[in-house]
Design a protein around this motif. Structure first.
Motif, PDB file in Angstrom:
ATOM      1  N   ASN A 123       0.908  -1.223  -0.090  1.00 48.92           N
ATOM      2  CA  ASN A 123       0.096   0.143  -0.023  1.00 48.92           C
ATOM      3  C   ASN A 123       0.822   1.148  -0.017  1.00 48.92           C
ATOM      4  O   ASN A 123       1.901   1.216   0.527  1.00 48.92           O
ATOM      5  N   LEU A 124       0.458   2.344  -0.591  1.00 48.04           N
ATOM      6  CA  LEU A 124       1.139   3.673  -0.765  1.00 48.04           C
ATOM      7  C   LEU A 124      -0.143   4.737  -0.483  1.00 48.04           C
ATOM      8  O   LEU A 124      -1.210   4.450  -1.087  1.00 48.04           O
ATOM      9  N   SER A 125       0.247   5.795   0.284  1.00 48.26           N
ATOM     10  CA  SER A 125      -0.620   6.899   0.122  1.00 48.26           C
ATOM     11  C   SER A 125      -0.388   7.873  -0.859  1.00 48.26           C
ATOM     12  O   SER A 125       0.353   7.707  -1.779  1.00 48.26           O
ATOM     13  N   GLU A 126      -1.266   8.817  -1.125  1.00 48.66           N
ATOM     14  CA  GLU A 126      -1.472   9.590  -2.213  1.00 48.66           C
ATOM     15  C   GLU A 126       0.032  10.527  -2.141  1.00 48.66           C
ATOM     16  O   GLU A 126       0.889  10.591  -3.128  1.00 48.66           O
ATOM     17  N   GLN A 127       0.484  10.934  -0.912  1.00 50.69           N
ATOM     18  CA  GLN A 127       1.353  11.632  -0.724  1.00 50.69           C
ATOM     19  C   GLN A 127       2.826  10.825  -0.974  1.00 50.69           C
ATOM     20  O   GLN A 127       3.709  11.364  -1.565  1.00 50.69           O
ATOM     21  N   GLN A 128       2.988   9.751  -0.630  1.00 50.38           N
ATOM     22  CA  GLN A 128       4.030   8.953  -0.899  1.00 50.38           C
ATOM     23  C   GLN A 128       4.245   8.467  -2.360  1.00 50.38           C
ATOM     24  O   GLN A 128       5.310   8.696  -2.997  1.00 50.38           O
ATOM     25  N   LEU A 169      -5.256  13.210  -8.464  1.00 52.82           N
ATOM     26  CA  LEU A 169      -4.468  13.487  -7.229  1.00 52.82           C
ATOM     27  C   LEU A 169      -3.947  14.638  -7.160  1.00 52.82           C
ATOM     28  O   LEU A 169      -3.192  15.278  -7.814  1.00 52.82           O
ATOM     29  N   ALA A 170      -4.401  15.352  -6.029  1.00 50.61           N
ATOM     30  CA  ALA A 170      -3.992  16.890  -5.945  1.00 50.61           C
ATOM     31  C   ALA A 170      -2.742  17.073  -5.633  1.00 50.61           C
ATOM     32  O   ALA A 170      -2.067  18.218  -6.523  1.00 50.61           O
ATOM     33  N   CYS A 171      -1.829  16.279  -5.237  1.00 54.61           N
ATOM     34  CA  CYS A 171      -0.179  16.568  -5.074  1.00 54.61           C
ATOM     35  C   CYS A 171       0.389  16.400  -6.570  1.00 54.61           C
ATOM     36  O   CYS A 171       1.602  16.625  -6.674  1.00 54.61           O
ATOM     37  N   PHE A 172      -0.051  15.696  -7.233  1.00 55.43           N
ATOM     38  CA  PHE A 172       0.403  15.368  -8.646  1.00 55.43           C
ATOM     39  C   PHE A 172       0.095  16.240  -9.736  1.00 55.43           C
ATOM     40  O   PHE A 172       0.733  16.333 -10.752  1.00 55.43           O
ATOM     41  N   THR A 173      -0.683  17.326  -9.385  1.00 57.25           N
ATOM     42  CA  THR A 173      -1.238  18.163 -10.659  1.00 57.25           C
ATOM     43  C   THR A 173       0.012  18.967 -11.158  1.00 57.25           C
ATOM     44  O   THR A 173      -0.093  18.738 -12.659  1.00 57.25           O
ATOM     45  N   LYS A 174       0.733  19.458 -10.603  1.00 54.66           N
ATOM     46  CA  LYS A 174       1.839  20.192 -11.009  1.00 54.66           C
ATOM     47  C   LYS A 174       3.125  19.443 -10.481  1.00 54.66           C
ATOM     48  O   LYS A 174       4.315  20.127 -10.534  1.00 54.66           O
ATOM     49  N   LEU A 175       3.319  18.325 -10.275  1.00 52.27           N
ATOM     50  CA  LEU A 175       4.385  17.346 -10.000  1.00 52.27           C
ATOM     51  C   LEU A 175       5.387  17.566 -11.238  1.00 52.27           C
ATOM     52  O   LEU A 175       4.983  17.275 -12.070  1.00 52.27           O
ATOM     53  N   LYS A 176       6.715  17.963 -10.846  1.00 50.90           N
ATOM     54  CA  LYS A 176       7.687  17.537 -11.848  1.00 50.90           C
ATOM     55  C   LYS A 176       8.351  16.282 -11.479  1.00 50.90           C
ATOM     56  O   LYS A 176       8.963  15.816 -10.457  1.00 50.90           O
ATOM     57  N   VAL A 177       8.386  15.214 -12.697  1.00 51.28           N
ATOM     58  CA  VAL A 177       8.498  13.901 -12.228  1.00 51.28           C
ATOM     59  C   VAL A 177      10.430  13.840 -12.184  1.00 51.28           C
ATOM     60  O   VAL A 177      10.939  14.731 -12.879  1.00 51.28           O
TER      61      VAL A 177
END
Length: 285
Positions: A123-128, A169-177
């Motif tokens: 399992n992983l959380s959204e933040q993880q 996923l809110a934290c993924f919206t503008k995330l830089k990979v």
């Protein structure tokens, strides 16, 4: 005694009637149906097409290797194919370039996270998830797994799977990979990476994960096949002109119980088949 002229006329009439009977009982020849576009529905449609042609041997459906949803939109937009398979609606740029489209959804499928079995995580959380893709977390031990480097698998930013993550996923919206991520252009590239790399993590349709026997994880303790799982994409077709009888007949077959059974067995959910018009001025949600 009958006159020769009457006998000849009667004979021609009988032959004509016989010919009509034979012609009407002959199987109708269908033109080949070709469905270019996204890899997300490729394997599903191939399996359904196999059942379809087994039931109707005079019909043929070809599902070419993926060119992505962009490829499905492009061939319809340029008029080089009457229909394209997609896993997203035509975007703003595509609608501006090609105009209005008609869209028909026939199935839905969750996007699930897959990991190497040696990672030791369930399992992983959204933040993880976001911390892994951004590069803040680089070892599985940091999330309760084994002491093993995390091998992040990236996908095209314009692809439906990535767009689903960025939209849901809110934290993924503008995330830089992270720059250390391995880029996989197509679904089959990701499949090969997941099969060969230790400590790998990626995301793909649940159907693809099931087909290849990959280990899936829950997201905040919610499994991909649960009703309230949030990462889901639609599988459908785009087209502009009225569909040919051959294409319309196959799409109608997708509504049959035989097709729906394949859809359910492969980890998908049958859709309502409601046609919508995607206008050039309409924003994509």
């Amino acid at each position: 005694m009958k006159k020769p002229g009457l006998i000849l006329a009667a004979s021609l009439m009988i032959l004509s009637m016989t010919g009509c009977t034979q012609h009407s009982s002959a199987p109708v020849e269908f033109q080949t149906v070709t469905l270019p576009g996204t890899g997300d529905s490729q394997d599903l449609l191939r399996e359904i097409a196999e059942k379809y042609t087994a039931q109707f041997p005079n019909r043929r459906v070809i599902v070419p290797d993926t060119t992505g949803s962009a490829g499905g939109v492009e061939v319809v937009g340029k008029g080089t194919a009457p229909i394209g398979r997609v896993s997203r609606l035509p975007n703003t740029e595509e609608r501006a370039q090609y105009g209005d489209f008609k869209y028909l959804e026939f199935a839905r499928v969750p996007v699930t996270f897959v990991i190497s079995r040696d990672a030791g995580v369930d399992n992983l959380s959204e933040q993880q998830i976001c911390d892994i893709w951004s590069g803040e977390l680089t070892n599985w031990q940091a999330v309760g797994g084994r002491d093993l480097p995390i091998a992040v698998q990236d996908r095209p930013d314009s692809g439906s799977n990535m767009q689903t993550l960025r939209g849901k996923l809110a934290c993924f919206t503008k995330l830089k990979v992270t720059s250390s991520a391995r880029y996989n252009e197509w679904n089959h590239d990701l499949v090969q990476s997941m099969q060969s790399l230790s400590g790998a993590i990626g995301f793909m349709p649940l159907s693809e994960a099931k087909m290849h026997g990959f280990k899936t994880i829950t997201l905040d303790r919610v499994a991909a096949d649960q009703d309230h799982y949030k990462l889901v994409i639609g599988l459908g077709f785009v087209y502009k002109k009225p569909l040919s009888a051959e294409i319309a007949t196959f799409i109608e077959y997708l509504r049959s119980e035989a097709a729906r059974q394949v859809i359910r067995q492969t980890g998908h959910t049958p859709a309502t088949h409601r046609e919508v018009v995607v206008q050039a001025q309409t924003p994509v949600h």
